[in-house]
Design a protein around this motif. Structure first.
Motif, mmCIF file in Angstrom:
data_model
loop_
_atom_site.group_PDB
_atom_site.id
_atom_site.type_symbol
_atom_site.label_atom_id
_atom_site.label_comp_id
_atom_site.label_asym_id
_atom_site.label_seq_id
_atom_site.Cartn_x
_atom_site.Cartn_y
_atom_site.Cartn_z
ATOM 1 N N GLN A 1 0.804 4.233 -16.279
ATOM 2 C CA GLN A 1 -0.352 3.350 -16.379
ATOM 3 C C GLN A 1 -1.560 4.170 -16.825
ATOM 4 O O GLN A 1 -1.983 5.077 -16.109
ATOM 5 C CB GLN A 1 -0.664 2.693 -15.032
ATOM 6 N N PRO A 2 -2.110 3.898 -18.008
ATOM 7 C CA PRO A 2 -3.321 4.625 -18.412
ATOM 8 C C PRO A 2 -4.506 4.239 -17.550
ATOM 9 O O PRO A 2 -4.519 3.169 -16.923
ATOM 10 C CB PRO A 2 -3.527 4.176 -19.861
ATOM 11 N N ALA A 3 -5.499 5.112 -17.517
ATOM 12 C CA ALA A 3 -6.705 4.831 -16.740
ATOM 13 C C ALA A 3 -7.423 3.610 -17.301
ATOM 14 O O ALA A 3 -7.286 3.265 -18.488
ATOM 15 C CB ALA A 3 -7.627 6.046 -16.768
ATOM 16 N N GLN A 4 -8.184 2.964 -16.451
ATOM 17 C CA GLN A 4 -8.957 1.801 -16.878
ATOM 18 C C GLN A 4 -10.112 2.238 -17.778
ATOM 19 O O GLN A 4 -10.681 3.314 -17.611
ATOM 20 C CB GLN A 4 -9.515 1.062 -15.667
ATOM 21 N N GLY A 5 -10.469 1.397 -18.736
ATOM 22 C CA GLY A 5 -11.607 1.673 -19.593
ATOM 23 C C GLY A 5 -11.269 2.581 -20.765
ATOM 24 O O GLY A 5 -10.109 2.928 -21.013
ATOM 25 N N ALA A 6 -12.310 3.002 -21.479
ATOM 26 C CA ALA A 6 -12.126 3.774 -22.700
ATOM 27 C C ALA A 6 -11.446 5.110 -22.460
ATOM 28 O O ALA A 6 -10.710 5.608 -23.324
ATOM 29 C CB ALA A 6 -13.477 3.998 -23.382
ATOM 30 N N ILE A 7 -11.661 5.712 -21.298
ATOM 31 C CA ILE A 7 -11.054 7.014 -21.041
ATOM 32 C C ILE A 7 -9.530 6.913 -20.990
ATOM 33 O O ILE A 7 -8.820 7.899 -21.192
ATOM 34 C CB ILE A 7 -11.619 7.630 -19.744
ATOM 35 N N GLY A 8 -9.008 5.713 -20.787
ATOM 36 C CA GLY A 8 -7.570 5.488 -20.823
ATOM 37 C C GLY A 8 -6.986 5.585 -22.218
ATOM 38 O O GLY A 8 -5.755 5.600 -22.386
ATOM 39 N N GLU A 9 -7.852 5.652 -23.240
ATOM 40 C CA GLU A 9 -7.385 5.813 -24.615
ATOM 41 C C GLU A 9 -6.973 7.250 -24.915
ATOM 42 O O GLU A 9 -6.483 7.534 -26.008
ATOM 43 C CB GLU A 9 -8.478 5.393 -25.602
ATOM 44 N N TYR A 10 -7.168 8.172 -23.975
ATOM 45 C CA TYR A 10 -6.946 9.600 -24.208
ATOM 46 C C TYR A 10 -5.555 9.868 -24.773
ATOM 47 O O TYR A 10 -5.395 10.615 -25.738
ATOM 48 C CB TYR A 10 -7.147 10.366 -22.896
ATOM 49 N N ASN A 11 -4.519 9.300 -24.156
ATOM 50 C CA ASN A 11 -3.143 9.554 -24.588
ATOM 51 C C ASN A 11 -2.345 8.291 -24.878
ATOM 52 O O ASN A 11 -1.568 8.244 -25.823
ATOM 53 C CB ASN A 11 -2.397 10.357 -23.505
ATOM 54 N N GLY A 12 -2.522 7.279 -24.031
ATOM 55 C CA GLY A 12 -1.614 6.151 -24.034
ATOM 56 C C GLY A 12 -1.462 5.431 -25.356
ATOM 57 O O GLY A 12 -0.357 5.034 -25.732
#
Length: 441
Positions: A384-395
């Motif tokens: 599960q990627p992190a919530q918000g824009a920071i979740g775009e890092y890898n997922g």
């Protein structure tokens, strides 16, 4: 964690932040001002952009959300130095980064200093100005920012190497005082892969992924079980001598060895050897950050893409390992927790980097070349990627890319761990990418 432990952690975090920021600048010391803006292809970025983007990361994900009364350094930097985070604005087009002659290098350095001072001030105010939950969020994001900058330090070197290679002068990044020792190894003596040392992997379930309190990226989680077949993996990396034998045996002319897309790549680019190899009469040379060097036959082959690695494996009667086989092999060689980087063991991370891989028989898991696997880059079960824009890092990149494992001579020590998942498109070869073989047992 008690108050004393918290204070120790905060001091260490501040120290590591400063060290990582200073090391990026140390990597720039050999450069001339003209070198900072080079961008030879869309996949590379100018050194100046890397310096600004790593500052943008802290400004966007730490300072703007948490620092009281924070004022942006420049209102358009959120656009110019956004790499791919659509959740926080419109990124500047990647192929056009080399067109940003302004801001100047000096202005970017001023931006970095502005960000450094703001982060240090934020850390000094943690205990008195923020709730416990906010403190944890801030520290986690600064820790991510430190690791993010380490990734860009590796990219600064690989991008610069590609950009320098476009210059017929073949400029050196840094002078090497002593010549590499070129082992007198004939390619003909190294084509028997039964001479490799092979480690047997038993069939069964193995634990894959990060599973302790040390830092990791989200794509290394969650820890889960994966079934691997009985197999063998070579303890040694494929050397330049091995790969030269593949070339001389017509490897680039034999369509039977290549995946369809790979064969199209060979013919479209008229490929005859790895990137940075230079043939002069009967001899091969190689472009490195030390400039042009005679090809070291005993060193690991480097800068091959996935198609080349796969074709070589077929030619050798072997295959590439899966990322799960590679991790099981690496953990059996190093121990479950060996080389796992945590915040408390990173003080020695910023050692002087090696600028070219050496003998493939020394520490070949890490600090030599990244090793292609045959695994597509995909989420682990339950990811599960992190919530918000920071979740775009890898997922959001988990599509059409291939996983690489290990680490290269450019990789920061703290990121040379058994669970780290690097990933690139199969045609990519400007990174320090090499080959480890596997075969069925």
């Amino acid at each position: 964690m008690n108050d004393l432990s918290n204070a120790k952690f905060d001091n260490l975090l501040a120290s590591l932040f400063t060290e990582s920021r200073e090391f990026s600048l140390a990597l720039c010391k050999p450069l001339e001002i003209e070198d900072y803006g080079l961008q030879a292809m869309a996949e590379t970025s100018p050194v100046k952009w890397h310096l600004a983007h790593t500052s943008w990361f802290y400004e966007t994900f730490v300072l703007k959300p948490f620092a009281h009364h924070y004022q942006e350094f420049h209102p358009l930097y959120h656009h110019l130095f956004n790499s791919y985070y659509n959740g926080v604005g419109q990124p500047f087009k990647r192929p056009n980064r080399g067109l940003l002659s302004r801001p100047t290098v000096q202005k970017v350095l001023e931006y970095r200093l502005y960000i450094d001072q703001a982060i240090q001030a934020l850390l000094e105010q943690l205990a008195s100005h923020f709730t416990k939950h906010q403190q944890e969020q801030i520290k986690q994001r600064i820790q991510l920012g430190i690791q993010h900058e380490k990734q860009h330090q590796e990219l600064m070197l690989t991008d610069l190497k590609y950009n320098f290679f476009q210059n017929p002068l073949l400029p050196e990044y840094q002078h090497k005082a002593n010549e590499l020792i070129h082992a007198d190894i004939s390619p003909a003596t190294l084509t028997n892969f039964d001479d490799y040392t092979w480690l047997r992997l038993k069939e069964g379930l193995v634990a894959i992924g990060h599973n302790d309190d040390s830092f990791c990226f989200d794509n290394e989680t969650p820890n889960h079980l994966s079934c691997i077949p009985a197999a063998e993996i070579a303890n040694e990396l494929v050397s330049n001598a091995h790969y030269q034998a593949f070339i001389e045996d017509g490897g680039y002319q034999n369509a039977d060895l290549w995946l369809s897309d790979g064969w199209d790549w060979v013919n479209t680019h008229h490929q005859k050897h790895p990137l940075y190899w230079i043939k002069e009469n009967a001899d091969y040379y190689e472009f490195t950050l030390y400039g042009k060097q005679k090809l070291n036959l005993s060193a690991p082959v480097c800068h091959v893409n996935f198609y080349e690695a796969d074709a070589f494996a077929r030619w050798s009667g072997c295959r590439l390992p899966t990322e799960f086989e590679w991790e099981a092999y690496a953990k059996s060689m190093t121990g479950q927790h060996a080389r796992e980087a945590d915040l408390n063991t990173e003080q020695n991370n910023h050692k002087q980097p090696i600028y070219h891989p050496n003998s493939c028989r020394q520490n070949s898991l890490f600090q030599q070349v990244w090793q292609w696997t045959q695994s597509s880059y995909a989420p682990y079960p339950g990811f599960q990627p992190a919530q918000g824009a920071i979740g775009e890092y890898n997922g959001k990149f988990m599509c059409n890319q291939i996983v690489l494992r290990g680490g290269s001579c450019f990789t920061p020590v703290a990121q040379s761990r058994t669970t780290y998942r690097n990933f690139f498109y199969p045609e990519s070869c400007w990174q320090m990418t090499g080959i480890r073989l596997a075969k069925q047992h």
